[in-house]
Design a protein around this motif. Structure first.
Motif, PDB file in Angstrom:
ATOM      1  N   GLY A  89      74.003  40.604  45.408  1.00  0.00           N
ATOM      2  CA  GLY A  89      73.089  41.344  44.539  1.00  0.00           C
ATOM      3  C   GLY A  89      72.851  42.785  44.927  1.00  0.00           C
ATOM      4  N   GLN A  90      73.939  43.545  45.100  1.00  0.00           N
ATOM      5  CA  GLN A  90      73.749  44.931  45.531  1.00  0.00           C
ATOM      6  C   GLN A  90      73.993  45.971  44.446  1.00  0.00           C
ATOM      7  N   GLY A  91      74.564  45.561  43.301  1.00  0.00           N
ATOM      8  CA  GLY A  91      75.023  46.539  42.309  1.00  0.00           C
ATOM      9  C   GLY A  91      73.919  47.402  41.736  1.00  0.00           C
ATOM     10  N   LEU A  92      72.863  46.775  41.296  1.00  0.00           N
ATOM     11  CA  LEU A  92      71.783  47.525  40.659  1.00  0.00           C
ATOM     12  C   LEU A  92      71.125  48.461  41.669  1.00  0.00           C
ATOM     13  N   SER A  93      70.961  47.959  42.888  1.00  0.00           N
ATOM     14  CA  SER A  93      70.357  48.785  43.937  1.00  0.00           C
ATOM     15  C   SER A  93      71.212  50.009  44.218  1.00  0.00           C
ATOM     16  N   LEU A  94      72.529  49.811  44.272  1.00  0.00           N
ATOM     17  CA  LEU A  94      73.424  50.954  44.529  1.00  0.00           C
ATOM     18  C   LEU A  94      73.264  52.018  43.444  1.00  0.00           C
ATOM     19  N   ASP A 136      77.442  54.924  32.399  1.00  0.00           N
ATOM     20  CA  ASP A 136      77.797  54.060  31.274  1.00  0.00           C
ATOM     21  C   ASP A 136      78.537  52.801  31.708  1.00  0.00           C
ATOM     22  N   GLY A 137      78.242  52.334  32.929  1.00  0.00           N
ATOM     23  CA  GLY A 137      78.689  51.010  33.336  1.00  0.00           C
ATOM     24  C   GLY A 137      80.146  50.936  33.766  1.00  0.00           C
ATOM     25  N   GLY A 138      80.557  49.729  34.138  1.00  0.00           N
ATOM     26  CA  GLY A 138      81.864  49.514  34.757  1.00  0.00           C
ATOM     27  C   GLY A 138      83.057  49.926  33.912  1.00  0.00           C
ATOM     28  N   ARG A 198      73.863  53.330  23.823  1.00  0.00           N
ATOM     29  CA  ARG A 198      74.515  52.640  22.708  1.00  0.00           C
ATOM     30  C   ARG A 198      73.628  51.573  22.068  1.00  0.00           C
ATOM     31  N   ARG A 199      72.838  50.888  22.899  1.00  0.00           N
ATOM     32  CA  ARG A 199      71.997  49.804  22.360  1.00  0.00           C
ATOM     33  C   ARG A 199      70.926  50.381  21.421  1.00  0.00           C
ATOM     34  N   PRO A 200      70.468  49.577  20.470  1.00  0.00           N
ATOM     35  CA  PRO A 200      69.475  50.099  19.529  1.00  0.00           C
ATOM     36  C   PRO A 200      68.117  50.383  20.163  1.00  0.00           C
ATOM     37  N   GLU A 240      76.306  56.440  20.604  1.00  0.00           N
ATOM     38  CA  GLU A 240      77.384  56.154  21.545  1.00  0.00           C
ATOM     39  C   GLU A 240      78.155  57.441  21.839  1.00  0.00           C
ATOM     40  N   VAL A 241      78.405  57.696  23.114  1.00  0.00           N
ATOM     41  CA  VAL A 241      79.248  58.839  23.477  1.00  0.00           C
ATOM     42  C   VAL A 241      80.704  58.426  23.254  1.00  0.00           C
ATOM     43  N   THR A 242      81.453  59.254  22.541  1.00  0.00           N
ATOM     44  CA  THR A 242      82.853  58.903  22.258  1.00  0.00           C
ATOM     45  C   THR A 242      83.825  59.852  22.959  1.00  0.00           C
ATOM     46  N   ALA A 275      74.982  59.712  29.829  1.00  0.00           N
ATOM     47  CA  ALA A 275      75.571  58.683  28.961  1.00  0.00           C
ATOM     48  C   ALA A 275      75.234  57.327  29.559  1.00  0.00           C
ATOM     49  N   GLY A 276      74.422  56.544  28.850  1.00  0.00           N
ATOM     50  CA  GLY A 276      74.078  55.209  29.329  1.00  0.00           C
ATOM     51  C   GLY A 276      72.654  55.129  29.846  1.00  0.00           C
ATOM     52  N   GLY A 277      71.869  54.263  29.238  1.00  0.00           N
ATOM     53  CA  GLY A 277      70.471  54.093  29.639  1.00  0.00           C
ATOM     54  C   GLY A 277      70.223  52.741  30.254  1.00  0.00           C
ATOM     55  N   GLY A 278      71.104  52.325  31.177  1.00  0.00           N
ATOM     56  CA  GLY A 278      70.847  51.136  31.998  1.00  0.00           C
ATOM     57  C   GLY A 278      69.958  51.554  33.164  1.00  0.00           C
ATOM     58  N   LEU A 313      81.795  32.329  34.175  1.00  0.00           N
ATOM     59  CA  LEU A 313      81.032  32.436  32.937  1.00  0.00           C
ATOM     60  C   LEU A 313      79.560  32.391  33.300  1.00  0.00           C
ATOM     61  N   ILE A 314      78.799  33.196  32.615  1.00  0.00           N
ATOM     62  CA  ILE A 314      77.348  33.181  32.837  1.00  0.00           C
ATOM     63  C   ILE A 314      76.683  33.128  31.467  1.00  0.00           C
ATOM     64  N   ALA A 315      75.612  32.352  31.369  1.00  0.00           N
ATOM     65  CA  ALA A 315      75.002  32.179  30.047  1.00  0.00           C
ATOM     66  C   ALA A 315      73.560  31.728  30.169  1.00  0.00           C
ATOM     67  N   ALA A 356      71.270  40.867  36.212  1.00  0.00           N
ATOM     68  CA  ALA A 356      70.973  40.875  37.652  1.00  0.00           C
ATOM     69  C   ALA A 356      69.653  40.165  37.935  1.00  0.00           C
ATOM     70  N   GLY A 357      69.615  39.560  39.142  1.00  0.00           N
ATOM     71  CA  GLY A 357      68.439  38.770  39.490  1.00  0.00           C
ATOM     72  C   GLY A 357      67.401  39.502  40.319  1.00  0.00           C
ATOM     73  N   GLY A 358      67.635  40.794  40.597  1.00  0.00           N
ATOM     74  CA  GLY A 358      66.627  41.522  41.367  1.00  0.00           C
ATOM     75  C   GLY A 358      67.225  42.624  42.208  1.00  0.00           C
ATOM     76  N   PHE A 359      66.418  43.112  43.157  1.00  0.00           N
ATOM     77  CA  PHE A 359      66.926  44.161  44.045  1.00  0.00           C
ATOM     78  C   PHE A 359      66.327  44.028  45.436  1.00  0.00           C
TER      79      PHE A 359
HETATM   80  C1  LIG Z   1      75.925  38.090  36.366  1.00  0.00           C
HETATM   81  C2  LIG Z   1      75.530  39.320  37.070  1.00  0.00           C
HETATM   82  C3  LIG Z   1      74.580  39.226  38.066  1.00  0.00           C
HETATM   83  C4  LIG Z   1      74.210  40.360  38.751  1.00  0.00           C
HETATM   84  N1  LIG Z   1      73.272  40.235  39.730  1.00  0.00           N
HETATM   85  C5  LIG Z   1      72.866  41.342  40.377  1.00  0.00           C
HETATM   86  C6  LIG Z   1      71.786  41.272  41.310  1.00  0.00           C
HETATM   87  O1  LIG Z   1      71.186  40.220  41.540  1.00  0.00           O
HETATM   88  N2  LIG Z   1      71.415  42.402  41.921  1.00  0.00           N
HETATM   89  C7  LIG Z   1      72.031  43.589  41.658  1.00  0.00           C
HETATM   90  O2  LIG Z   1      71.671  44.598  42.279  1.00  0.00           O
HETATM   91  N3  LIG Z   1      73.023  43.698  40.746  1.00  0.00           N
HETATM   92  C8  LIG Z   1      73.457  42.614  40.108  1.00  0.00           C
HETATM   93  N4  LIG Z   1      74.428  42.726  39.163  1.00  0.00           N
HETATM   94  C9  LIG Z   1      75.018  44.032  38.880  1.00  0.00           C
HETATM   95  C10 LIG Z   1      74.126  44.873  37.973  1.00  0.00           C
HETATM   96  O3  LIG Z   1      73.900  44.193  36.758  1.00  0.00           O
HETATM   97  C11 LIG Z   1      74.791  46.226  37.716  1.00  0.00           C
HETATM   98  O4  LIG Z   1      75.205  46.768  38.960  1.00  0.00           O
HETATM   99  C12 LIG Z   1      73.835  47.201  37.029  1.00  0.00           C
HETATM  100  O5  LIG Z   1      73.557  46.792  35.708  1.00  0.00           O
HETATM  101  C13 LIG Z   1      74.439  48.605  36.976  1.00  0.00           C
HETATM  102  O6  LIG Z   1      73.579  49.459  36.258  1.00  0.00           O
HETATM  103  P1  LIG Z   1      74.186  50.714  35.498  1.00  0.00           P
HETATM  104  O7  LIG Z   1      73.011  51.355  34.845  1.00  0.00           O
HETATM  105  O8  LIG Z   1      75.000  51.516  36.433  1.00  0.00           O
HETATM  106  O9  LIG Z   1      75.182  50.134  34.412  1.00  0.00           O
HETATM  107  P2  LIG Z   1      74.863  49.177  33.184  1.00  0.00           P
HETATM  108  O10 LIG Z   1      73.720  48.286  33.481  1.00  0.00           O
HETATM  109  O11 LIG Z   1      76.143  48.571  32.790  1.00  0.00           O
HETATM  110  O12 LIG Z   1      74.357  50.173  32.058  1.00  0.00           O
HETATM  111  C14 LIG Z   1      75.253  50.979  31.339  1.00  0.00           C
HETATM  112  C15 LIG Z   1      74.586  51.363  30.042  1.00  0.00           C
HETATM  113  O13 LIG Z   1      75.409  52.297  29.362  1.00  0.00           O
HETATM  114  C16 LIG Z   1      75.469  51.957  27.986  1.00  0.00           C
HETATM  115  N5  LIG Z   1      76.733  52.501  27.500  1.00  0.00           N
HETATM  116  C17 LIG Z   1      77.986  52.140  27.853  1.00  0.00           C
HETATM  117  N6  LIG Z   1      78.900  52.923  27.258  1.00  0.00           N
HETATM  118  C18 LIG Z   1      78.201  53.816  26.525  1.00  0.00           C
HETATM  119  C19 LIG Z   1      78.595  54.899  25.688  1.00  0.00           C
HETATM  120  N7  LIG Z   1      79.878  55.217  25.508  1.00  0.00           N
HETATM  121  N8  LIG Z   1      77.632  55.610  25.073  1.00  0.00           N
HETATM  122  C20 LIG Z   1      76.311  55.305  25.254  1.00  0.00           C
HETATM  123  N9  LIG Z   1      75.897  54.287  26.027  1.00  0.00           N
HETATM  124  C21 LIG Z   1      76.834  53.556  26.667  1.00  0.00           C
HETATM  125  C22 LIG Z   1      75.358  50.447  27.967  1.00  0.00           C
HETATM  126  O14 LIG Z   1      74.875  49.997  26.719  1.00  0.00           O
HETATM  127  C23 LIG Z   1      74.404  50.187  29.107  1.00  0.00           C
HETATM  128  O15 LIG Z   1      73.063  50.158  28.685  1.00  0.00           O
HETATM  129  C24 LIG Z   1      74.815  41.611  38.441  1.00  0.00           C
HETATM  130  C25 LIG Z   1      75.748  41.702  37.435  1.00  0.00           C
HETATM  131  C26 LIG Z   1      76.106  40.571  36.747  1.00  0.00           C
HETATM  132  C27 LIG Z   1      77.111  40.679  35.663  1.00  0.00           C
END
Ligand SMILES: Cc1cc2nc3c(=O)[nH]c(=O)nc-3n(C[C@H](O)[C@H](O)[C@H](O)COP(=O)(O)OP(=O)(O)OC[C@H]3O[C@@H](n4cnc5c(N)ncnc54)[C@H](O)[C@@H]3O)c2cc1C
Length: 505
Positions: A293-298, A152-154, A34-36, A122-124, A9-12, A176-178, A45-48
């Motif tokens: 910037g550790q989240g994506l790497s983790l 599926d993220g945080g 969930r995204r199209p 979307e997984v429900t 569940a989740g293609g991040g 806020l980030i934009a 995120a800015g990198g790894f």
């Molecule tokens: C402003 C900002 C800056 C950051 N900078 C950094 C950085 O520099 N370096 C770094 O390492 N990390 C950084 N991070 C953190 C990083 O973005 C996350 O740790 C990372 O995206 C986690 O990946 P993930 O695949 O676990 O989750 P996500 O990226 O959140 O992916 C989850 C995916 O699941 C999908 N989804 C959710 N629910 C469902 C559902 N029910 N059914 C189907 N699909 C679903 C979503 O659409 C999404 O595509 C930053 C975060 C933010 C907000």
């Protein structure tokens, strides 16, 4: 109902990395996203960091990311940049590359692999029983899988539906980030005040002499610390304008936002990474402030730790208990990163006493020993899975050595491209007979003449042989005998056929 061995569940970044790992191990895997499509709105995120570049190198795809990113020294504590150019790795740096670029490159990679991806789904919910999981989708369809992984993220629905606790700390600040256009010329760079850190930069930049140089074109990336913890509602252009006026006295004529979001320093970690046939990886298992910037790497490394284990369980070569080592190994790594980011946020406070503390930490952090330790944490190069007593390599990443084999020269990481275990015999050729695992393990006779140096630890004695797991971590170190090898192969590669191992040396 479609059936798959594993549904993600989740293609991040985490979900895509896990899908790649499973596909490389020939597991029937489907991703529900969930995204199209793969397009991520906003740069995020800015990198790894270095170890993540290495794990991508282990799969032969690091160059795709390096070609689009910018190499930089970006390991940090507080506001101090910690140079790691002397670290013993082919990648002694971090890579600046926006998350939407990372996801585009990853999506192109998994499109080359046998991964089924359901965009716009979307997984429900889900129901698990003794043999599998029924995964419910928003459109009324369902998928059947042996295992379901929540990437599926945080705000993970999978974590919540599995009833997994998410203990930790509530937010103390929000930002806020934009990405916006501005009619006025903004003051690019960082600004600090009593409220916190704020930053304006352009999405397009270069690194020159170690410094970020913004291009004078393209959208502006805005990051402002809010006066109060933001509400749960989606932030608007008006919220952003007000926050900018509070800090800068002007909103620089912001307009045409492509992305406005909010993040906080909420810090939480799943109490369990597995509930039966349901597992968690990436942000679904841990959230923290992005400082450092550790989240994506983790998340990517969670996926690389879990992928081959899940594949071996699904393929029937290893017992389900192998999955317990996923939490044993990855929970402490994320817990340490969470602690580190909490320390980072504390050091960013702007009162005089905290600034004095940050100065002291900064002085210490640039000294050699503390610098190496801190870089080891941020880069992920010092990760040590507890695989018991023994040679310092045990449980640590295998260095990417230049080997000489009968077939010519190659790098260790090239041997890991297919995500299969490697038994590297550095002694006399034909020293080991691992026939019972021969169809699963690549047995390589090689010579290596250079030094053995590990990040942070320094020089270590040369081993006679090593068993390398598909994730690149060393599972067994030989001292010239085969002591412990059978156990290590059984634990990490799976049940042997009933033949014996012999060492012919
Ligand atoms: C402003 C900002 C800056 C950051 N900078 C950094 C950085 O520099 N370096 C770094 O390492 N990390 C950084 N991070 C953190 C990083 O973005 C996350 O740790 C990372 O995206 C986690 O990946 P993930 O695949 O676990 O989750 P996500 O990226 O959140 O992916 C989850 C995916 O699941 C999908 N989804 C959710 N629910 C469902 C559902 N029910 N059914 C189907 N699909 C679903 C979503 O659409 C999404 O595509 C930053 C975060 C933010 C907000």
């Amino acid at each position: 109902m479609s059936e798959h061995a594993v549904v993600i569940a989740g293609g991040g970044p985490t979900g895509m990395m896990l899908a790649a790992e499973l596909a490389l191990a020939k597991v029937d895997v489907a991703v529900v996203e969930r995204r199209p499509d793969h397009v991520l709105v906003g740069s995020r995120a800015g990198g790894f960091h270095s170890r993540t570049i290495e794990v991508l190198d282990q799969r032969g795809v690091a160059d795709r990311f390096l070609a689009e990113g910018r190499v930089a020294q970006a390991s940090m504590i507080g506001t101090t940049v910690l140079d790691m150019s002397d670290f013993p790795t082919r990648h002694p740096y971090s890579l600046g590359i926006w998350q939407n670029q990372i996801e585009r490159i990853m999506a192109a990679w998994i499109a080359e692999l046998p991964v089924r991806i359901h965009y716009g789904s979307e997984v429900t919910g889900f129901e698990q029983d003794d043999t599998g999981v029924d995964v419910e989708l928003a459109d009324g369809r369902s998928l059947r899988a042996q295992y379901l992984v929540g990437c599926d993220g945080g705000r993970s629905l999978i974590r919540k539906a599995a009833g997994i606790e998410f203990p930790g700390w509530d937010p103390t600040r929000s930002n806020l980030i934009a990405e916006v256009e501005m009619t006025e010329e903004p003051e690019l760079g960082m600004r600090r005040d009593a409220v916190g850190i704020h930053a304006l930069g352009r999405l397009e930049y270069e690194i020159r002499d170690g410094e970020v140089v913004y291009m004078d074109r393209g959208p502006v990336r805005v990051m402002v610390t809010e006066q109060q913890i933001g509400t749960g509602s989606e932030p608007t252009l008006r919220d952003l304008s007000e926050a900018l006026i509070t800090v800068y006295g002007t909103d620089f004529g912001i307009h045409s936002p492509t992305w406005i979001s909010r993040f906080t320093d909420m810090t939480r970690q799943a109490a369990a990474y597995r509930a039966g046939r349901v597992l968690l990886a990436g942000d679904s298992a841990h959230v923290h402030y992005p400082a450092g910037g550790q989240g994506l790497s983790l998340g990517v490394q969670d996926a690389v730790n879990l992928g081959w284990k899940l594949a071996q369980v699904v393929n029937g070569t290893s017992p389900e208990s192998l999955l317990d080592t996923y939490q044993d190994e990855r929970h402490p790594v994320a817990a340490r990163a969470l602690r580190h980011t909490m320390a980072q946020t504390a050091l960013q406070r702007q009162d005089e006493r905290t600034k004095a503390l940050a100065d002291v930490v900064s002085e210490l952090a640039t000294m050699d020993e503390p610098r190496k330790r801190l870089v080891g944490i941020v880069s992920g190069l010092d990760i040590h899975y507890d695989l018991g007593e023994g040679h310092p390599l045990l449980g640590r990443r295998m260095p990417d050595l230049d080997l000489v084999t009968a077939d010519g020269s190659l790098r260790v990481f090239e041997l890991l491209h297919d995500a299969r275990p490697v038994m590297l015999d550095l002694g006399e050729p034909n020293g080991f007979d691992i026939t019972p695992w021969g169809d699963r393990v690549q047995l390589i006779d090689a010579e290596y003449e250079g030094p053995w140096e590990l990040p942070v630890l320094g020089a270590v004695t040369a081993p006679a042989a090593v068993l390398i797991r598909p994730d690149g971590y060393v599972a067994w170190v030989g001292d010239g005998t085969n002591t412990g090898l059978r156990d290590a192969l059984t634990t990490w590669v799976g049940t042997p056929s009933p033949e014996s191992i012999s060492v012919r040396r």
